[in-house]
Design a protein around this motif. Structure first.
Motif, mmCIF file in Angstrom:
data_model
loop_
_atom_site.group_PDB
_atom_site.id
_atom_site.type_symbol
_atom_site.label_atom_id
_atom_site.label_comp_id
_atom_site.label_asym_id
_atom_site.label_seq_id
_atom_site.Cartn_x
_atom_site.Cartn_y
_atom_site.Cartn_z
ATOM 1 N N LYS A 8 48.994 2.898 10.437
ATOM 2 C CA LYS A 8 47.602 2.601 10.059
ATOM 3 C C LYS A 8 46.899 1.794 11.148
ATOM 4 C CE LYS A 8 47.102 3.277 5.303
ATOM 5 N NZ LYS A 8 46.143 4.282 5.071
ATOM 6 N N LEU A 10 47.660 1.872 14.398
ATOM 7 C CA LEU A 10 47.471 2.739 15.559
ATOM 8 C C LEU A 10 46.376 3.770 15.327
ATOM 9 C CD1 LEU A 10 51.144 3.388 16.681
ATOM 10 C CD2 LEU A 10 49.396 2.128 17.927
ATOM 11 N N PHE A 11 46.338 4.341 14.119
ATOM 12 C CA PHE A 11 45.377 5.395 13.795
ATOM 13 C C PHE A 11 44.591 5.005 12.539
ATOM 14 C CE2 PHE A 11 49.160 7.353 15.689
ATOM 15 C CZ PHE A 11 48.610 7.905 16.820
ATOM 16 N N ASP A 13 41.629 5.823 11.478
ATOM 17 C CA ASP A 13 40.798 6.862 10.875
ATOM 18 C C ASP A 13 41.605 7.972 10.196
ATOM 19 O OD1 ASP A 13 38.629 5.489 11.838
ATOM 20 O OD2 ASP A 13 38.534 6.675 13.687
ATOM 21 N N HIS A 14 42.909 7.966 10.365
ATOM 22 C CA HIS A 14 43.749 9.047 9.840
ATOM 23 C C HIS A 14 43.899 8.955 8.323
ATOM 24 C CE1 HIS A 14 46.846 12.067 9.641
ATOM 25 N NE2 HIS A 14 47.653 11.213 9.011
#
Length: 110
Positions: A8, A10-11, A13-14
């Motif tokens: 979460k 690291l990414f 928007d995923h």
């Protein structure tokens, strides 16, 4: 910090999807022939080898068959020049495997 929290960060928007992934399983039928496959015994460089020849289907099917035989018997071997070469004398076991698959076999040598 567990893996989900690290991902979460690291990414951000995923959005994880809850849909299961589709896997396609392909059944491959081997070509069954009229002529018997020849299963012969030879000594190469002083070592026993079993050679299987006479398959009339495609080379890809024969390679799949070679891999299956090698894994069932837990032995080494290769596919070369339209023949399967297995290390050791396994004619009886190989003939049984081939006959269970519906092939006709013929024992040659010894």
């Amino acid at each position: 910090m567990d893996l989900q929290e690290q991902l979460k960060k690291l990414f951000p928007d995923h959005e994880p999807s809850n849909e299961p992934e589709e896997t396609v399983i392909e059944n491959h039928e081997l070509f069954i022939q009229k002529e018997p496959m020849i299963c012969k015994y030879e000594k190469r460089k002083g070592k026993a080898t079993t050679i299987i020849e006479g398959y009339e289907g495609s080379d890809e099917d024969f390679k799949i068959l070679a891999k299956e035989i090698k894994t069932k018997l837990s032995v080494g071997g290769t596919f070369k020049d339209g023949a399967i070469i297995i290390q050791g004398d396994y004619r009886d076991k190989i003939m049984k495997i081939l006959q269970d698959k519906g092939f006709k076999t013929k024992r040659v040598g010894g």
